[in-house]
Design a protein around this motif. Structure first.
Motif, PDB file in Angstrom:
ATOM      1  N   ASP A   1      52.409   1.553  14.142  1.00 55.14           N
ATOM      2  CA  ASP A   1      52.085   2.308  15.350  1.00 55.14           C
ATOM      3  C   ASP A   1      52.480   3.765  15.130  1.00 55.14           C
ATOM      4  O   ASP A   1      53.648   4.074  14.943  1.00 55.14           O
ATOM      5  CB  ASP A   1      52.894   1.691  16.500  1.00 55.14           C
ATOM      6  CG  ASP A   1      52.562   2.290  17.837  1.00 55.14           C
ATOM      7  OD1 ASP A   1      51.726   3.200  17.910  1.00 55.14           O
ATOM      8  OD2 ASP A   1      53.162   1.840  18.835  1.00 55.14           O
TER       9      ASP A   1
ATOM     10  N   TRP B   1      53.050   6.924  16.826  1.00 57.98           N
ATOM     11  CA  TRP B   1      53.210   7.352  18.218  1.00 57.98           C
ATOM     12  C   TRP B   1      52.654   8.756  18.458  1.00 57.98           C
ATOM     13  O   TRP B   1      52.332   9.107  19.581  1.00 57.98           O
ATOM     14  CB  TRP B   1      54.672   7.248  18.654  1.00 57.98           C
ATOM     15  CG  TRP B   1      55.594   8.180  17.937  1.00 57.98           C
ATOM     16  CD1 TRP B   1      56.272   7.919  16.784  1.00 57.98           C
ATOM     17  CD2 TRP B   1      55.943   9.504  18.311  1.00 57.98           C
ATOM     18  NE1 TRP B   1      57.008   9.001  16.418  1.00 57.98           N
ATOM     19  CE2 TRP B   1      56.837  10.010  17.341  1.00 57.98           C
ATOM     20  CE3 TRP B   1      55.597  10.323  19.371  1.00 57.98           C
ATOM     21  CZ2 TRP B   1      57.376  11.280  17.391  1.00 57.98           C
ATOM     22  CZ3 TRP B   1      56.138  11.601  19.437  1.00 57.98           C
ATOM     23  CH2 TRP B   1      57.016  12.070  18.453  1.00 57.98           C
TER      24      TRP B   1
ATOM     25  N   ILE C   1      46.925   2.593  16.083  1.00 55.57           N
ATOM     26  CA  ILE C   1      47.604   1.328  15.799  1.00 55.57           C
ATOM     27  C   ILE C   1      46.850   0.652  14.669  1.00 55.57           C
ATOM     28  O   ILE C   1      45.629   0.504  14.721  1.00 55.57           O
ATOM     29  CB  ILE C   1      47.631   0.415  17.043  1.00 55.57           C
ATOM     30  CG1 ILE C   1      48.513   1.044  18.122  1.00 55.57           C
ATOM     31  CG2 ILE C   1      48.154  -0.966  16.680  1.00 55.57           C
ATOM     32  CD1 ILE C   1      48.527   0.307  19.432  1.00 55.57           C
TER      33      ILE C   1
END
Length: 100
Positions: free
Chosen positions: A36, A38, A43
């Motif tokens: 992931d 951020w 993803i």
């Protein structure tokens, strides 16, 4: 120069499907590796190991009868490695694995 922080997670998943019309119980288990990012919101989902098995509804083994679905459940990297090894050596145990 800014670095993207990528977080890794490991998940175990079990899907059980009962097909009355075809007289089948289908069990699908999967260990997933999820990255992931951020910063970008990206993803990346990688299924490291998946296995599916079919059983006739009138002939489902007792250890499989008691199984329930498992929503994607986070597991530790150590559990991930243990399951990966287990999968190679014993598919049946992999199917009936229950995360803590």
């Amino acid at each position: 120069m800014e670095r993207h922080v990528i977080q890794k997670k490991y998940e175990f998943l079990r899907i059980i499907d009962r097909l009355e019309d075809e007289n089948l119980l289908i069990v699908i288990t999967s260990i997933r590796d999820i990255s992931d990012d951020w910063k970008t919101g990206n993803i990346n989902l990688l299924s490291r190991h998946s296995h599916s098995k079919e059983f006739q509804l009138d002939n489902v083994p007792k250890n499989i009868q008691g199984l329930t679905e498992v929503a994607p459940t986070q597991i530790s990297p150590i559990e991930f490695l243990k399951l990966t090894k287990l999968y190679k050596n014993d598919v049946e145990s992999f199917l009936i694995y229950n995360p803590k």
